[in-house]
Design a protein around this motif. Structure first.
Motif, short mmCIF file in Angstrom:
data_model
loop_
_atom_site.label_atom_id
_atom_site.label_comp_id
_atom_site.label_asym_id
_atom_site.label_seq_id
_atom_site.Cartn_x
_atom_site.Cartn_y
_atom_site.Cartn_z
N PHE A 1 9.27 -6.60 10.21
CA PHE A 1 8.90 -5.17 10.42
C PHE A 1 10.01 -4.17 9.66
CE2 PHE A 1 10.72 -6.46 14.66
CZ PHE A 1 11.36 -5.43 15.12
N ASP A 2 9.32 -3.07 9.38
CA ASP A 2 10.18 -2.09 8.72
C ASP A 2 10.60 -0.91 9.96
OD1 ASP A 2 9.32 -3.28 6.51
OD2 ASP A 2 8.03 -1.43 5.82
N LEU A 3 11.76 -0.31 9.60
CA LEU A 3 12.38 0.79 10.51
C LEU A 3 12.79 1.57 9.35
CD1 LEU A 3 14.35 -0.65 13.38
CD2 LEU A 3 11.71 0.13 13.67
N ILE B 1 6.62 -0.44 11.70
CA ILE B 1 6.84 0.29 12.85
C ILE B 1 7.76 1.43 12.69
CG2 ILE B 1 8.21 -0.39 15.07
CD1 ILE B 1 7.46 -2.91 15.07
N GLN B 2 8.75 1.61 11.99
CA GLN B 2 9.39 2.66 11.64
C GLN B 2 10.41 3.11 12.66
OE1 GLN B 2 8.79 2.40 8.87
NE2 GLN B 2 6.79 2.14 8.18
N ALA B 3 9.94 3.42 13.92
CA ALA B 3 10.85 4.02 15.13
C ALA B 3 10.50 3.24 16.26
CB ALA B 3 10.72 5.48 15.07
N LEU C 1 16.01 7.15 5.99
CA LEU C 1 15.18 8.27 5.49
C LEU C 1 15.78 9.05 4.37
CD1 LEU C 1 12.56 9.82 6.05
CD2 LEU C 1 13.96 11.38 7.28
N THR C 2 14.49 8.89 3.13
CA THR C 2 14.89 9.90 2.14
C THR C 2 13.88 10.78 1.91
OG1 THR C 2 13.89 7.96 0.82
CG2 THR C 2 16.26 8.01 0.79
N ILE C 3 14.50 12.04 1.40
CA ILE C 3 13.43 13.16 1.31
C ILE C 3 12.86 13.05 -0.25
CG2 ILE C 3 13.24 15.54 0.95
CD1 ILE C 3 13.51 14.82 3.76
N GLY D 1 0.80 -1.28 -0.06
CA GLY D 1 -0.04 0.01 -0.16
C GLY D 1 0.81 1.24 -0.08
N GLY D 2 0.37 2.20 0.56
CA GLY D 2 -1.12 2.43 1.26
C GLY D 2 -1.09 1.35 2.41
N THR D 3 -2.34 1.25 2.98
CA THR D 3 -2.42 0.47 4.17
C THR D 3 -3.25 -0.78 4.06
OG1 THR D 3 -1.96 2.45 5.39
CG2 THR D 3 -3.03 0.39 6.69
N GLY E 1 4.92 11.40 11.97
CA GLY E 1 3.33 11.19 11.48
C GLY E 1 2.61 10.03 11.82
N ARG E 2 3.21 9.08 12.63
CA ARG E 2 2.75 7.68 12.57
C ARG E 2 1.40 7.92 13.59
NH1 ARG E 2 3.86 4.60 8.63
NH2 ARG E 2 3.33 2.85 10.00
N GLN E 3 0.49 7.02 13.31
CA GLN E 3 -0.87 6.86 14.17
C GLN E 3 -0.81 5.75 15.26
OE1 GLN E 3 -3.44 9.09 13.04
NE2 GLN E 3 -1.78 9.55 11.90
C1 LIG Z 1 4.56 1.05 1.22
S1 LIG Z 1 5.32 1.91 2.65
C2 LIG Z 1 4.37 1.38 3.98
C3 LIG Z 1 3.69 0.29 4.11
C4 LIG Z 1 2.73 0.74 5.40
N1 LIG Z 1 1.41 1.53 5.02
C5 LIG Z 1 3.38 1.34 6.47
O1 LIG Z 1 3.42 2.83 6.61
O2 LIG Z 1 3.82 0.64 7.54
C6 LIG Z 1 6.73 0.66 3.06
C7 LIG Z 1 7.93 1.08 3.68
O3 LIG Z 1 8.82 2.11 3.12
C8 LIG Z 1 9.39 2.72 3.90
N2 LIG Z 1 9.71 4.38 3.45
C9 LIG Z 1 8.41 4.84 3.00
N3 LIG Z 1 8.59 6.16 2.70
C10 LIG Z 1 10.15 6.36 3.08
C11 LIG Z 1 11.24 7.41 2.70
N4 LIG Z 1 10.69 8.60 2.51
N5 LIG Z 1 12.31 7.07 3.47
C12 LIG Z 1 12.67 5.81 3.86
N6 LIG Z 1 11.79 4.83 4.05
C13 LIG Z 1 10.53 5.10 3.61
C14 LIG Z 1 8.75 2.72 5.28
O4 LIG Z 1 9.52 1.87 6.26
C15 LIG Z 1 7.85 1.71 5.09
O5 LIG Z 1 7.38 0.92 6.10
#
Ligand SMILES: C[S@@+](CC[C@H](N)C(=O)[O-])C[C@H]1O[C@@H](n2cnc3c(N)ncnc32)[C@H](O)[C@@H]1O
Ligand code: SF4
Length: 387
Positions: free
Chosen positions: A163-165, A127-129, A197-199, A68-70, A139-141
């Protein structure tokens, strides 16, 4: 092995809705304040699947990925409908990996059991952080404790989880990342994705950055974080198998491997991409309309939401195989590259890359980037692709 089965065959399903837009994210995700009709979306996704099954019939599905999306905003029934449709259209063995991305709010975790019953066997949690203040900035919920709870529920529900960070965040120190990473590995099963993290253009973070209100990490510090990530994950049994993905042996994400090994995949849903090898050997690059309601209207009126279906010439296939395959620790199969692209590496450029410690041969036929090469990957790929 036929060309069309090299790299595997997967199905990507895009669910384009989120509870809120994260300020760093440029994925095709949209917030809707009224519930969408999941029945309509499920039907439209099934319509697109049936059309692609006519283009690439009779294939065995190695993996399905709900991204996604979610996708964890989908009702389990919607997921089940799509999985039944895939099984009706192609051969879907019990061994197929069926993954879903999930956000770890407590509401979404209540649906995990339903996804498992529908057939999902791998969950990837965003999870992200592992710090509440940082989650707010991103901005996570969800909070850290909600995320940990969601991982615990996921562990009990699915045979495989990840999981993602996101690291290299503004003001993050090397020490803080080391602690967070170790805590993440304590919490992890056998797979972790960690992205710097990328901008991205068009995001809130990019606007803040342009206005001088968001400071990015020094690139040297970000590179040190990348190196530290490689060291710690390898020492703790989750080595990198791709630039940002780490797993125990045999726990790699099969779906993502299809992309990186330049296999075939069907992409359905708003903004999805696909790569399909047709029976006559043509490799097709497909993409669909990004805006959800426009996509739905197109599928309902025209029978599909595709906005491009381009035949890739051999040169393009070679470039894509390099771009994807060189991200992998296993590297690329050079004879397959030569066969697809119709070209060979420039011997002098290849020798220079080897002598500078950027690439190495893993076997007679496989070439990969070294640890040094990984940190300069785009330059290495550009050099390999040059005449
Ligand atoms: C499709 S996205 C998100 C999936 C899900 N909606 C979420 O937010 O967990 C997949 C992953 O890309 C990573 N991601 C998205 N934008 C990013 C950015 N600007 N810089 C680094 N990682 C990013 C995040 O870790 C995210 O979990
Ligand atoms: S990071 Fe995930 S939840 Fe946030 S906007 Fe992007 S897709 Fe949606």
């Amino acid at each position: 092995m036929t060309v069309s089965s090299a790299g595997g065959f997967g199905i990507y399903v895009h669910w384009p809705f989120c509870l809120a837009k994260c300020p760093y994210c440029d994925f095709n995700s949209h917030v809707r304040h009224q519930p969408v009709s999941q029945e309509h979306y499920a039907k439209a996704l099934a319509t697109e699947l049936a059309r692609y099954a006519e283009m690439v019939p009779g294939r065995t599905v190695d993996s399905i990925f709900f991204g996604g999306g979610t996708p964890s905003l989908m009702e389990p029934k919607t997921v089940e409908t799509i999985l039944n449709e895939v099984a009706r259209l192609w051969h879907l063995p019990d061994t197929a990996e069926i993954s879903m991305e999930a956000n770890p709010t407590s509401v979404e975790a209540t649906r995990f059991a339903g996804y498992r019953s529908a057939g999902v066997n791998r969950l990837s949690v965003g999870i992200q952080a592992l710090d509440d203040k940082e989650l707010k900035i991103l901005g996570r919920q969800h909070s850290v404790s909600e995320a940990i709870q969601a991982v615990e529920i996921a562990r009990k529900t699915f045979p495989r989880i990840s999981f993602d960070l996101i690291y290299a965040r503004p003001n993050q120190t090397l020490k803080a990342w080391e602690q967070e990473l170790n805590r993440a590995i304590d919490l992890a099963a056998d797979h972790l994705s960690m992205y710097q993290l990328t901008i991205e253009s068009g995001t809130m973070f990019q606007r803040l950055y342009a206005a001088g209100k968001l400071e990015m990490l020094d690139p040297d510090l970000a590179a040190d974080m990348f190196d530290l990530t490689q060291e710690i994950t390898a020492a703790r049994g989750l080595p990198a198998y791709e630039v940002s993905n780490h797993a125990a042996p045999d726990a790699q994400c099969q779906h993502n491997l299809i992309y990186w090994r330049y296999g075939d995949y069907v992409g359905v849903g708003p903004g999805a991409h696909g790569r399909l090898t047709l029976e006559d050997g043509t490799k097709l690059a497909t993409s669909t309309e990004k805006h959800p309601e426009t996509w739905l209207g197109l599928v309902e009126t025209k029978g599909h939401g595709a906005i491009s279906e381009d035949r890739l010439v051999r040169d393009e296939q070679g470039d894509e195989l390099l771009l994807m395959g060189m991200r992998l620790h296993e590297g690329i199969d050079v004879p397959r590259y030569e066969q697809l692209s119709g070209r060979q590496f420039n011997p002098q450029r290849l020798l220079n890359l080897q002598e500078n410690g950027m690439v190495e041969w893993v076997s007679n036929t496989r070439l990969r980037a070294t640890q040094t090469g990984f940190s300069l990957l785009n330059a290495v790929i550009a050099e390999l692709a040059s005449d």
